[in-house]
Design a protein around this motif. Structure first.
Motif, mmCIF file in Angstrom:
data_model
loop_
_atom_site.group_PDB
_atom_site.id
_atom_site.type_symbol
_atom_site.label_atom_id
_atom_site.label_comp_id
_atom_site.label_asym_id
_atom_site.label_seq_id
_atom_site.Cartn_x
_atom_site.Cartn_y
_atom_site.Cartn_z
ATOM 1 N N PHE A 81 18.543 -32.296 33.094
ATOM 2 C CA PHE A 81 16.971 -31.797 32.835
ATOM 3 C C PHE A 81 16.852 -31.445 34.621
ATOM 4 O O PHE A 81 15.629 -30.762 34.569
ATOM 5 C CB PHE A 81 16.547 -33.523 33.616
ATOM 6 C CG PHE A 81 17.100 -34.434 32.535
ATOM 7 C CD1 PHE A 81 15.425 -34.421 31.263
ATOM 8 C CD2 PHE A 81 18.059 -35.434 32.731
ATOM 9 C CE1 PHE A 81 16.215 -35.437 30.346
ATOM 10 C CE2 PHE A 81 17.821 -36.211 30.975
ATOM 11 C CZ PHE A 81 16.754 -35.998 30.391
ATOM 12 N N ILE A 82 17.928 -31.229 35.577
ATOM 13 C CA ILE A 82 17.699 -30.267 36.334
ATOM 14 C C ILE A 82 18.205 -28.613 36.175
ATOM 15 O O ILE A 82 17.198 -28.628 36.939
ATOM 16 C CB ILE A 82 18.844 -31.034 38.238
ATOM 17 C CG1 ILE A 82 18.543 -32.928 38.223
ATOM 18 C CG2 ILE A 82 18.671 -30.333 39.174
ATOM 19 C CD1 ILE A 82 19.711 -33.924 38.909
ATOM 20 N N LEU A 83 19.006 -29.218 35.443
ATOM 21 C CA LEU A 83 19.357 -27.681 35.069
ATOM 22 C C LEU A 83 18.119 -26.563 34.314
ATOM 23 O O LEU A 83 17.330 -25.919 34.307
ATOM 24 C CB LEU A 83 20.636 -27.580 33.927
ATOM 25 C CG LEU A 83 21.822 -26.738 34.583
ATOM 26 C CD1 LEU A 83 23.218 -26.923 33.752
ATOM 27 C CD2 LEU A 83 21.625 -25.570 35.007
ATOM 28 N N LEU A 84 17.096 -27.432 33.339
ATOM 29 C CA LEU A 84 16.511 -26.768 33.021
ATOM 30 C C LEU A 84 15.076 -27.562 34.164
ATOM 31 O O LEU A 84 14.177 -25.683 34.084
ATOM 32 C CB LEU A 84 15.293 -28.717 32.200
ATOM 33 C CG LEU A 84 15.789 -28.250 30.631
ATOM 34 C CD1 LEU A 84 14.973 -29.803 29.533
ATOM 35 C CD2 LEU A 84 15.869 -26.909 29.990
ATOM 36 N N ALA A 85 14.601 -28.076 34.659
ATOM 37 C CA ALA A 85 14.274 -27.108 35.893
ATOM 38 C C ALA A 85 14.007 -26.077 36.314
ATOM 39 O O ALA A 85 13.203 -25.289 36.953
ATOM 40 C CB ALA A 85 14.197 -28.622 36.911
ATOM 41 N N ALA A 86 15.635 -26.311 37.053
ATOM 42 C CA ALA A 86 16.212 -24.485 37.663
ATOM 43 C C ALA A 86 15.723 -23.451 36.381
ATOM 44 O O ALA A 86 15.437 -22.651 37.402
ATOM 45 C CB ALA A 86 16.668 -25.065 38.121
ATOM 46 N N LEU A 87 15.981 -23.965 35.042
ATOM 47 C CA LEU A 87 15.975 -22.862 34.183
ATOM 48 C C LEU A 87 14.272 -22.647 34.375
ATOM 49 O O LEU A 87 13.925 -21.193 34.059
ATOM 50 C CB LEU A 87 16.741 -22.322 33.218
ATOM 51 C CG LEU A 87 18.564 -22.583 33.959
ATOM 52 C CD1 LEU A 87 18.791 -23.354 32.748
ATOM 53 C CD2 LEU A 87 18.593 -21.345 34.107
ATOM 54 N N ALA A 88 13.440 -23.252 33.517
ATOM 55 C CA ALA A 88 12.221 -22.730 33.400
ATOM 56 C C ALA A 88 11.225 -22.884 34.626
ATOM 57 O O ALA A 88 10.581 -22.259 34.480
ATOM 58 C CB ALA A 88 11.827 -24.195 32.279
ATOM 59 N N GLY A 89 11.731 -23.582 34.744
ATOM 60 C CA GLY A 89 10.339 -23.653 36.062
ATOM 61 C C GLY A 89 10.934 -23.067 37.440
ATOM 62 O O GLY A 89 10.086 -21.905 37.824
ATOM 63 N N PHE A 155 9.446 -36.112 23.411
ATOM 64 C CA PHE A 155 10.955 -37.326 22.733
ATOM 65 C C PHE A 155 11.785 -37.092 24.451
ATOM 66 O O PHE A 155 12.656 -38.083 24.394
ATOM 67 C CB PHE A 155 10.886 -36.140 22.147
ATOM 68 C CG PHE A 155 12.016 -37.384 21.718
ATOM 69 C CD1 PHE A 155 12.147 -38.013 20.326
ATOM 70 C CD2 PHE A 155 13.428 -36.539 21.859
ATOM 71 C CE1 PHE A 155 13.211 -38.312 20.142
ATOM 72 C CE2 PHE A 155 14.717 -36.917 21.178
ATOM 73 C CZ PHE A 155 14.670 -37.985 19.977
ATOM 74 N N LEU A 156 11.580 -35.993 25.025
ATOM 75 C CA LEU A 156 12.056 -36.063 26.318
ATOM 76 C C LEU A 156 11.579 -36.882 27.146
ATOM 77 O O LEU A 156 12.885 -38.084 27.850
ATOM 78 C CB LEU A 156 12.222 -34.420 27.201
ATOM 79 C CG LEU A 156 13.461 -34.478 28.153
ATOM 80 C CD1 LEU A 156 14.615 -34.472 27.355
ATOM 81 C CD2 LEU A 156 12.753 -32.767 28.685
ATOM 82 N N PHE A 157 10.680 -37.837 27.715
ATOM 83 C CA PHE A 157 10.453 -38.370 28.241
ATOM 84 C C PHE A 157 11.026 -39.930 28.006
ATOM 85 O O PHE A 157 11.487 -40.805 28.099
ATOM 86 C CB PHE A 157 8.416 -37.625 28.899
ATOM 87 C CG PHE A 157 8.626 -39.699 29.493
ATOM 88 C CD1 PHE A 157 9.338 -39.539 30.812
ATOM 89 C CD2 PHE A 157 8.233 -41.058 29.055
ATOM 90 C CE1 PHE A 157 8.782 -40.849 31.823
ATOM 91 C CE2 PHE A 157 7.484 -41.900 30.165
ATOM 92 C CZ PHE A 157 8.298 -42.362 31.804
ATOM 93 N N LEU A 158 10.586 -39.863 26.555
ATOM 94 C CA LEU A 158 10.867 -41.572 25.747
ATOM 95 C C LEU A 158 12.584 -41.928 25.928
ATOM 96 O O LEU A 158 12.664 -42.997 26.157
ATOM 97 C CB LEU A 158 10.105 -41.656 24.419
ATOM 98 C CG LEU A 158 8.688 -41.512 24.999
ATOM 99 C CD1 LEU A 158 8.165 -41.915 23.166
ATOM 100 C CD2 LEU A 158 8.317 -42.979 25.075
#
Length: 170
Positions: A81-89, A155-158
């Motif tokens: 999740f944190i990698l998604l934030a760093a890479l996408a965000g 889906f990710l949140f659920l």
């Protein structure tokens, strides 16, 4: 590189910290990232056509990748999740590319993790988990390519919410 350097610092911190604090840090971090992805997607998901940034040219992105490495070295679980934030965000990759890179980064910072050198890794369960992660990634990437960004976020949140609730119960 920033995630590897951060991973070394995080692994040292985790090796020195009492186990009592690890679970709450993990669950709160995962839930926070999941809520951010759902509630404020513009932080994580770049608008179509947004240029990809380079961590060497954007200090904020470099810091985000370093912080991700620290967390990954510290806890490892939920680092996606944190990698998604760093890479996408931070670097502005779309969710498909960010997810693909998200799967490559742990290979890099896990290989330098101090846990291996301190003999705190259970090899057989670790290999089973790695195999499951590879299979899961291959399957979800086939689905993610066809799914909308909105349905992926929901889906990710659920699934995250279910995992966090189970983590607090068990």
């Amino acid at each position: 590189m920033p995630t590897i350097i951060g991973g070394i610092f995080g692994a040292i911190a985790a090796a020195l910290m009492p186990n009592l604090y690890l679970k709450p840090v993990l669950l709160i971090s995962i839930l926070t990232m999941s809520i951010l992805i759902l509630v404020k997607p513009e932080i994580i998901v770049p608008a179509p056509g947004t240029p990809i940034l380079s961590p060497t040219k954007h200090l904020v992105a470099w810091r985000g990748l370093f912080a991700t490495g620290v967390y990954a070295g510290f806890v490892q679980a939920g680092v996606g999740f944190i990698l998604l934030a760093a890479l996408a965000g931070g670097l502005r990759y779309d969710l498909i590319r960010a997810h693909a890179l998200k799967m490559a980064c742990p290979i890099a910072f896990t290989t330098v993790a101090i846990f291996i050198f301190l003999d705190k890794v259970w090899s057989v369960p670790g290999l089973i988990l790695a195999l499951g992660s590879i299979i899961g990634t291959l399957l979800t990437m086939k689905i993610a390519v066809k799914a909308s960004q909105s349905s992926i976020k929901s889906f990710l949140f659920l699934t995250t919410l279910c995992a966090v609730i189970a983590g607090f119960i068990f």
